[in-house]
Design an enzyme around this catalytic site. Structure first.
Site, PDB file in Angstrom:
ATOM      1  N   GLY A 166       0.816  -1.204   0.000  1.00 21.64           N
ATOM      2  CA  GLY A 166       0.000   0.000   0.000  1.00 21.64           C
ATOM      3  C   GLY A 166       0.853   1.259   0.000  1.00 21.64           C
ATOM      4  O   GLY A 166       1.971   1.290  -0.533  1.00 21.64           O
ATOM      5  N   SER A 167       0.358   2.303   0.629  1.00 22.08           N
ATOM      6  CA  SER A 167       0.984   3.620   0.510  1.00 22.08           C
ATOM      7  C   SER A 167       2.348   3.739   1.173  1.00 22.08           C
ATOM      8  O   SER A 167       3.057   4.715   0.917  1.00 22.08           O
ATOM      9  CB  SER A 167       0.053   4.695   1.065  1.00 22.08           C
ATOM     10  OG  SER A 167      -1.074   4.850   0.227  1.00 22.08           O
ATOM     11  N   VAL A 168       2.742   2.792   2.025  1.00 24.97           N
ATOM     12  CA  VAL A 168       4.110   2.824   2.552  1.00 24.97           C
ATOM     13  C   VAL A 168       5.101   2.677   1.395  1.00 24.97           C
ATOM     14  O   VAL A 168       6.221   3.191   1.445  1.00 24.97           O
ATOM     15  CB  VAL A 168       4.324   1.722   3.610  1.00 24.97           C
ATOM     16  CG1 VAL A 168       5.775   1.709   4.090  1.00 24.97           C
ATOM     17  CG2 VAL A 168       3.394   1.942   4.804  1.00 24.97           C
TER      18      VAL A 168
END
Length: 467
Positions: free
Chosen positions: A150-152
């Site tokens: 995801g956004s990490v």
């Protein structure tokens, strides 16, 4: 972790001097350090004649006593980390940024290893429940759980963009509700679903702070078209994703970082979606590398080994494996963006982490998947430079937990509080008190409503016909 031998193992271990009826390490540290923990019995090698009589002894091996192992785990931090994710399905890992020492590693749901002891009266009844639990309690999700990041992953995408020389930290992009650079496709920003205003014009550093999806959709697509299909994937591999960390003392899976094949694949890769799979341990290692200046250390769980006479036979030593494939300028920009995630009022973790008076850097993540609600991620590190408290990197993953900022970030905060203050300081939004989840149970007893008394009606039994 310690069980009797299988038939195949009896043959293997007989050559090491075992009788075959011993229990041996079958998993984890007990398996890794079986020889040290068990020691070795004495042994003699004889020549015998055809009648079985000893002719001579040609070799003698003295016994080796067992050794004690001291782990790198911080006992209180380990206990509180386990409690911090209790009730969730997921994992949390804490690593010293300058050494690779693992200070805490928790996987939830957990299990009672005593159930594997056949002498345990509860074993027969309860062990089957553990083995067939749909939640896979035996899986160490910290090292064997594989998830989209995801956004990490936007940290990696930002690094690739800066290293491509196509972008600078001050490059800007309008972050609206939609990304529409692919014909016939329309991808949303997270602010739309939340009912927030559009983020507007953002530099690349601010894009990381705001976790702007359209910015990173754009980067994934542009890097794919201008730098080639493997460019962003190679950067991810340079961050240690898609390969084993080399922890050795516990089992781990490698995950995978596939190369995008289409524009659509590249767009999804830019925000950490698609077919990629990573482990929390891989993530905490590269977060620690961002904190320490770029060195990827081997994660380790053994601090020392000591003989029965008190002689230290092994002492922990940091093992640098590689460095992040980025410049100092790129590293500085990533750190700035991760700092704003926490410190700026527009940062996605500001609300969850404010008021701690601890210098922190982080990144929220919400990873969609095919198994239900999104996985919630938070990855971050501290920068306090305290001699008695080395700085740490912490990664939290909650399967199907929802928003990283709402679920994983508060868990991260609790781990930080425990490390620096010895205990949690703030309730989770979903707690009634520490470690007690709110329930719909009323806090008071309703007064029963009175109903008029009625004389019971007498009903005569119906005769049963004969025959």
């Amino acid at each position: 972790y310690v069980l009797g031998m299988s038939e195949e193992q009896q043959i293997e271990y007989a050559q090491k001097g075992y009788m075959g009826d011993e229990s041996i390490g079958q998993a984890g540290l007990e398996k890794y350090a079986e020889e040290a923990l068990a020691g070795k019995p004495s042994a003699s090698l004889y020549v015998v004649n055809s009648d079985g009589q000893v002719v001579s002894r040609i070799s003698q091996a003295d016994p080796t006593p067992s050794q004690s192992i001291t782990t790198t785990l911080d006992k209180n931090l380990q206990i509180e980390t386990q409690k911090a994710i209790s009730g969730f399905t997921g994992a949390a890992v804490v690593m010293e940024v300058e050494t690779g020492r693992i200070l805490a590693m928790a996987s939830s749901p957990s299990f009672d290893p005593n159930l594997f002891d056949p002498n345990n009266a509860n074993s027969a009844q309860l062990l089957n429940d553990v083995l067939n639990n749909k939640n896979q309690s035996l899986l160490n999700r910290a090292t064997q759980g594989q998830y989209p990041l995801g956004s990490v992953f936007k940290v990696v995408t930002m690094a690739a963009a800066l290293e491509s020389n196509l972008y600078t930290p001050d490059s800007s992009y309008y972050c609206g509700y939609y990304f529409e650079e692919l014909p016939g496709e329309k991808f949303e920003d997270w602010t739309l679903d939340k009912g927030y205003d559009e983020s507007g014009e953002l530099t690349l550093v601010q894009g990381l702070m705001r976790s702007c999806n359209p910015w990173f959709y754009h980067l994934g697509l542009d890097l794919f078209r201008q730098m080639g299909a493997t460019y962003l994937s190679d950067m991810a591999r340079g961050f240690g994703l898609g390969s084993a960390t080399g922890i050795e003392q516990v089992a781990e899976d490698t995950g995978s970082i596939p190369d995008p094949k289409t524009d659509g694949d590249a767009v999804q890769q830019g925000i950490g979606q698609g077919e990629m799979l990573v482990t929390p341990l891989q993530v905490v290692r590269f977060i620690a590398a961002i904190a320490n200046g770029g060195t990827l250390y081997r994660p380790q769980l053994i601090d020392s080994m000591t003989s029965s006479t008190g002689v230290t036979t092994y002492t922990f030593s940091p093992e640098a494996q590689s460095t992040l494939p980025i410049s100092q300028t790129t590293l500085d920009a990533i750190r700035e963006g991760m700092g704003l995630v926490v410190s700026s009022k527009r940062g996605t973790a500001h609300e969850a982490l404010s008021g701690l008076n601890i210098t922190m850097y982080g990144k929220t993540g919400t990873a969609t998947n095919s198994t239900g609600d999104p996985h919630a991620w938070f990855a971050g590190y501290t920068d306090m430079n305290k001699e008695d408290k080395p700085d740490i990197a912490v990664v939290v993953l909650v399967e199907n937990g929802g928003e990283g900022s709402e679920v994983a970030a508060p868990i991260f905060r609790r781990i930080i509080e425990t490390y620096y203050f010895g205990e949690p300081k703030k309730l989770y939004p979903w707690e009634a008190e520490f470690d007690v989840t709110k329930t719909p149970t009323l806090q008071y007893t309703l007064t029963p409503t009175q109903t008029p008394y009625r004389e019971p009606v007498k009903v005569e039994p119906t005769p049963t016909p004969a025959g």
